[in-house]
Design a protein around this motif. Structure first.
Motif, PDB file in Angstrom:
ATOM      1  N   ALA B  58      42.211  36.266  30.118  1.00  0.00           N
ATOM      2  CA  ALA B  58      41.581  35.988  31.409  1.00  0.00           C
ATOM      3  C   ALA B  58      41.367  37.271  32.204  1.00  0.00           C
ATOM      4  CB  ALA B  58      42.452  35.021  32.203  1.00  0.00           C
ATOM      5  N   ARG B  59      42.384  38.112  32.225  1.00  0.00           N
ATOM      6  CA  ARG B  59      42.287  39.341  33.019  1.00  0.00           C
ATOM      7  C   ARG B  59      41.248  40.300  32.439  1.00  0.00           C
ATOM      8  NH1 ARG B  59      46.174  40.666  36.610  1.00  0.00           N
ATOM      9  NH2 ARG B  59      46.066  42.852  36.012  1.00  0.00           N
ATOM     10  N   THR B  60      41.098  40.267  31.115  1.00  0.00           N
ATOM     11  CA  THR B  60      40.101  41.126  30.495  1.00  0.00           C
ATOM     12  C   THR B  60      38.690  40.632  30.818  1.00  0.00           C
ATOM     13  OG1 THR B  60      41.696  41.470  28.716  1.00  0.00           O
ATOM     14  CG2 THR B  60      39.466  42.235  28.313  1.00  0.00           C
ATOM     15  N   LEU B  61      38.515  39.307  30.776  1.00  0.00           N
ATOM     16  CA  LEU B  61      37.189  38.750  31.057  1.00  0.00           C
ATOM     17  C   LEU B  61      36.775  38.979  32.505  1.00  0.00           C
ATOM     18  CD1 LEU B  61      37.290  35.328  29.155  1.00  0.00           C
ATOM     19  CD2 LEU B  61      36.384  37.525  28.382  1.00  0.00           C
ATOM     20  N   THR B  62      37.762  39.032  33.412  1.00  0.00           N
ATOM     21  CA  THR B  62      37.419  39.218  34.819  1.00  0.00           C
ATOM     22  C   THR B  62      37.485  40.689  35.227  1.00  0.00           C
ATOM     23  OG1 THR B  62      39.695  38.572  35.289  1.00  0.00           O
ATOM     24  CG2 THR B  62      37.997  36.929  35.685  1.00  0.00           C
ATOM     25  N   LEU B  63      37.583  41.573  34.243  1.00  0.00           N
ATOM     26  CA  LEU B  63      37.579  43.022  34.460  1.00  0.00           C
ATOM     27  C   LEU B  63      38.807  43.533  35.207  1.00  0.00           C
ATOM     28  CD1 LEU B  63      33.818  43.551  35.422  1.00  0.00           C
ATOM     29  CD2 LEU B  63      34.879  43.807  33.175  1.00  0.00           C
ATOM     30  N   ASN B  73      29.612  38.868  26.938  1.00  0.00           N
ATOM     31  CA  ASN B  73      28.356  38.685  27.633  1.00  0.00           C
ATOM     32  C   ASN B  73      28.459  37.487  28.559  1.00  0.00           C
ATOM     33  OD1 ASN B  73      26.518  40.745  26.483  1.00  0.00           O
ATOM     34  ND2 ASN B  73      27.087  39.696  24.583  1.00  0.00           N
ATOM     35  N   VAL B  74      28.049  37.715  29.806  1.00  0.00           N
ATOM     36  CA  VAL B  74      28.169  36.656  30.806  1.00  0.00           C
ATOM     37  C   VAL B  74      26.777  36.358  31.367  1.00  0.00           C
ATOM     38  CG1 VAL B  74      29.189  36.027  33.026  1.00  0.00           C
ATOM     39  CG2 VAL B  74      30.519  37.343  31.388  1.00  0.00           C
ATOM     40  N   TYR B  75      26.534  35.082  31.624  1.00  0.00           N
ATOM     41  CA  TYR B  75      25.242  34.637  32.148  1.00  0.00           C
ATOM     42  C   TYR B  75      25.046  35.159  33.578  1.00  0.00           C
ATOM     43  CZ  TYR B  75      21.639  31.434  33.828  1.00  0.00           C
ATOM     44  OH  TYR B  75      20.515  30.900  34.368  1.00  0.00           O
ATOM     45  N   GLU B  83      24.362  38.871  29.951  1.00  0.00           N
ATOM     46  CA  GLU B  83      24.410  40.320  30.046  1.00  0.00           C
ATOM     47  C   GLU B  83      25.805  40.846  29.761  1.00  0.00           C
ATOM     48  OE1 GLU B  83      22.934  41.102  33.941  1.00  0.00           O
ATOM     49  OE2 GLU B  83      20.850  40.664  33.363  1.00  0.00           O
ATOM     50  N   SER B  84      25.847  41.992  29.113  1.00  0.00           N
ATOM     51  CA  SER B  84      27.124  42.596  28.767  1.00  0.00           C
ATOM     52  C   SER B  84      27.882  43.007  30.024  1.00  0.00           C
ATOM     53  CB  SER B  84      26.877  43.832  27.899  1.00  0.00           C
ATOM     54  OG  SER B  84      28.052  44.608  27.865  1.00  0.00           O
ATOM     55  N   GLU B  95      27.263  41.131  41.594  1.00  0.00           N
ATOM     56  CA  GLU B  95      26.714  39.872  41.112  1.00  0.00           C
ATOM     57  C   GLU B  95      27.705  39.205  40.155  1.00  0.00           C
ATOM     58  OE1 GLU B  95      24.108  38.466  42.219  1.00  0.00           O
ATOM     59  OE2 GLU B  95      24.045  36.784  40.816  1.00  0.00           O
ATOM     60  N   PHE B  96      28.315  40.027  39.307  1.00  0.00           N
ATOM     61  CA  PHE B  96      29.296  39.521  38.346  1.00  0.00           C
ATOM     62  C   PHE B  96      30.468  38.875  39.081  1.00  0.00           C
ATOM     63  CE2 PHE B  96      33.267  40.227  36.030  1.00  0.00           C
ATOM     64  CZ  PHE B  96      32.988  39.624  34.820  1.00  0.00           C
ATOM     65  N   ARG B  97      30.985  39.572  40.079  1.00  0.00           N
ATOM     66  CA  ARG B  97      32.145  39.058  40.804  1.00  0.00           C
ATOM     67  C   ARG B  97      31.816  37.804  41.605  1.00  0.00           C
ATOM     68  NH1 ARG B  97      36.086  42.171  39.551  1.00  0.00           N
ATOM     69  NH2 ARG B  97      35.952  44.450  39.579  1.00  0.00           N
ATOM     70  N   ARG B  98      30.526  37.614  41.853  1.00  0.00           N
ATOM     71  CA  ARG B  98      30.106  36.426  42.552  1.00  0.00           C
ATOM     72  C   ARG B  98      30.057  35.231  41.605  1.00  0.00           C
ATOM     73  NH1 ARG B  98      24.896  36.394  46.509  1.00  0.00           N
ATOM     74  NH2 ARG B  98      24.927  34.145  46.569  1.00  0.00           N
TER      75      ARG B  98
END
Ligand SMILES: Nc1ncnc2c1ncn2[C@@H]1O[C@H](COP(=O)(O)OP(=O)(O)O)[C@@H](O)[C@H]1O
Ligand SMILES: Nc1ncnc2c1ncn2[C@@H]1O[C@H](COP(=O)(O)OP(=O)(O)O)[C@@H](O)[C@H]1O
Ligand SMILES: [Mg+2]
Ligand SMILES: [Mg+2]
Lengths: 325, 316
Positions: B58-63, B73-75, B83-84, B95-98
């Protein structure tokens, strides 16, 4: 006292005195435990399960007071005994696995020494090697290697610490063990191992068991008889099988309906909205009324009469809720 | 076919740990070459014993942790593309964190004890500079209502320690959802709560999936909870995913010995039910995984039921 019973609790009332007022944590609690059987106590946190356990051991905190009632262990009344008399029964007669006990080991003393100390207190005449043998036997029983005795608490995993706690609880040869949420902080596979261990020990030593949990699935696994607690009172009690098959109290039904399962068809669960009432208020009538899905007029007007009535062979439920349907 | 909200390929996260001052550093493969995807609006359960690598995933996926290897890759709802997560520029990161939020096991840890509930829930809006102060306050009230903290006025000015565990977890959910994320990672969000409160929080999350199309990666060690929440389940053992299948398929036809062991350890709320005993030594599983190669892709045994191949060779 019925010879078949190891413990009888009659109309037990216990309260805590606090600056804000009195907390009535145990109200008119009655139950009996047959020799060699297991008895489950289930309910949401704060309903008084630990308070019952600590009162049975008479290890309740300083601000607690037994207001009335009897605790008869093996034919002997425990309420009113002095500390010296109690000490004979405690650990040797009834012992307890405290909630959170596995994190209560003294960090600077080896596990084996801590158990040895408990045995020495109870059997002062034992030799050191007798006690060492005893610890080895206990460890074997709960699935620990003998060398765990020489380790410090921080060197053990959660599951091992909890096994050691169970060994400690067995160290003075009790007849009745109270296990207060012994697996709550553990993960499912470890929980499963500990549950199996407790069951095995109970059978091997022919012990009686009081098993406390907020998880009704674990109660189903572990117990022959059970009681459901709500706001300091027992609202339903009987054979575990009967209660699961034919729950009479709406609170019991709600507990069952809110428990997920991996077997059977997948069903929607019902949430149990609202919170239990404060144990500080001395409400009249049914304490479950505010959350009851179908309260009778009597119940919602606060005039309900409380008390268990027999609804089946050895199966009792609160009169009010049986009438609410 | 539904688009995926996330695609993870051969993801690994290693930690270097030193066991003593003079000892050589050793490597903990907390997450070891895992792959999975989640279609939009669906939820994937990630189950396994403590220490198997769920939180690290989980922590890796959320950076919150930097991955060691692999691709994620996340939508992105703005570009409508996967997108990577590598080399995001500042705007993309925002945008990712949103789009992706995380709810932790212990909501208390993730909250500043000196902030009121209003400030706690509002913070993401401030960070992203969304709306006027009045609009922000409205949004906070609205989301508190959504998570069942009503009337919101009763909660706005309280502090986390003044709330019960269930209420705090609702605040954490409100905070995660106020950004209307597309994807929420939940790390054992209900494991510290009473059964009664647990269901209302799980139902709330399911409702949001239905109404807002939120997808979840739902981490838990309890398969019964995963069954209730998830379309599919991935079983993790020692950093690896050993089996993934649609939930009912996994429970009915488990293949990997570890999955079988996990299923056999779940207490069942039926005193007449005899659980199957399935005892297995975990070290044994581990050495088989080592021996039969853990670096090969999983195979589909039908019905999109995937298992780790070391198992096919070694154990079936
Ligand atoms: N030492 C104490 N002083 C005052 N109140 C207490 C004390 N211990 C427990 N309580 C209160 O008694 C009630 C029952 O608590 P407890 O027996 O611990 O419940 P459970 O074990 O079912 O969670 C709760 O309202 C709790 O806050
Ligand atoms: N920051 C870290 N440094 C070193 N080891 C870590 C770190 N975080 C996690 N680990 C290790 O990685 C493994 C997986 O941990 P974790 O992801 O927390 O598992 P889970 O959430 O399934 O319980 C464990 O062995 C843990 O000790
Ligand atoms: Mg308790
Ligand atoms: Mg974790």
């Amino acid at each position: 006292m019925n010879q078949k019973n190891i413990l009888e609790v009659k109309k037990l009332n216990m309260m805590y005195t606090t600056l804000e007022g009195n907390v009535n944590a145990v109200k008119d609690v009655s139950f009996e435990i047959k020799k060699g059987s297991s008895f489950g106590l289930v309910g949401e946190s704060g309903c008084g399960k630990t308070s019952v356990a600590m009162t049975l051991m008479q290890l309740q905190s300083d601000n607690a007071k037994i207001v009335s009632g009897n605790i008869i262990f093996n034919g002997q009344e425990m309420v009113g005994l002095n500390e010296k008399e109690l000490r004979k029964i405690r650990w040797g007669g009834i012992s307890i696995v405290f909630q959170g006990a596995m994190n209560a080991w003294n960090p600077v003393i080896k596990i084996g020494e801590q158990i040895r100390e408990a045995i020495r207190e109870h059997y002062p005449e034992n030799t050191r090697s007798e006690n060492t043998n005893k610890i080895n036997t206990l460890f074997k029983m709960v699935g620990l290697e003998p060398n765990v005795a020489d380790r410090y608490p921080h060197e053990l995993s959660g599951g091992m610490k909890q096994r050691a706690v169970i060994a400690l609880s067995l160290s003075c040869d009790p007849k009745l063990i109270i296990a207060d949420e012994p697996t709550t902080a553990l993960d499912v596979v470890i929980q499963d191992q500990i549950l199996k261990e407790i069951k095995k020990v109970q059978e091997d030593l022919d012990l009686s068991l009081i098993y406390i949990s907020h998880d009704i699935a674990v109660i189903a696994e572990m117990t022959d008889y059970m009681a459901v607690m709500y706001a300091g009172r027992i609202v339903e009690t009987g054979k575990t099988k009967d209660i699961f098959k034919n729950p009479k109290h709406s609170y019991t039904r709600m507990l069952l309906d809110s428990t997920p399962s991996i077997i059977g068809d997948k069903k929607m669960l019902k949430s149990l909205d609202g919170e239990p009432p404060s144990l500080m208020d001395n409400f009249s009538g049914c304490s479950f009324a505010p959350r009851c899905p179908q309260p009778s007029d009597n119940c919602s007007s606060g005039n309900a009469e409380m008390g268990l009535i027999e609804v089946g062979d050895g199966h009792f439920a609160d009169k009010c809720c049986v009438e609410c349907g | 076919m539904k688009k995926n909200i996330i695609e993870v390929k051969n993801l690994s996260k290693y930690f270097e740990v030193s066991r003593g001052i003079f000892q050589k550093k050793s490597i903990v493969k907390a997450v070891d070459d895992i792959s999975f995807f989640i279609p939009q609006g669906e939820s994937l359960g990630l189950v396994g014993q403590s220490g198997c690598g769920k939180t690290t995933t989980a922590r890796t996926l959320t950076l919150l942790e930097e991955k060691t290897k692999g691709s994620v890759n996340v939508y992105n709802s703005k570009t409508n593309l996967l997108e990577s997560i590598d080399n995001l520029d500042e705007d993309q990161l925002k945008e990712f964190r949103r789009n992706i939020q995380m709810i932790f096991q212990d909501p208390y840890e993730a909250m500043n004890p000196r902030w009121t509930i209003k400030d706690t829930v509002k913070e993401p809006l401030l960070i992203h500079n969304l709306g006027s102060p009045e609009e922000q306050e409205e949004a906070v009230k609205e989301i508190l209502k959504t998570v069942g903290l009503t009337p919101p006025e009763n909660y706005l000015n309280r502090y986390p320690h003044e709330l019960s565990g269930g209420q705090r977890q609702r605040v954490a959910i409100a905070r995660a959802l106020i950004m209307k994320p597309k994807f929420v990672i939940c790390d054992e969000p209900t494991s510290m709560l009473d059964v009664s409160i647990r269901i209302s929080i799980m139902d709330l999350m399911l409702e949001l999936a239905r109404d807002l199309g939120v997808s979840y990666l739902y981490i838990t060690h309890d398969l019964a909870v995963a069954r209730y929440m998830c379309n599919r389940i991935a079983v993790m053992f020692n950093g690896k995913i050993v089996e993934i299948a649609e939930t009912e398929e996994l429970l009915k036809n488990p293949v990997h010995p570890y999955t079988k062991r996990l299923i056999s350890s779940i207490p069942v709320p039926d005193p007449t039910y005899e659980r199957k005993v399935y005892d297995i030594n975990f070290d044994e599983i581990d050495s088989l995984i080592e021996k039969h190669g853990s670096d090969k892709p999983m195979i589909d045994i039908g019905n999109e039921h995937y298992i780790a191949t070391h198992d096919v060779k070694g154990l079936i």
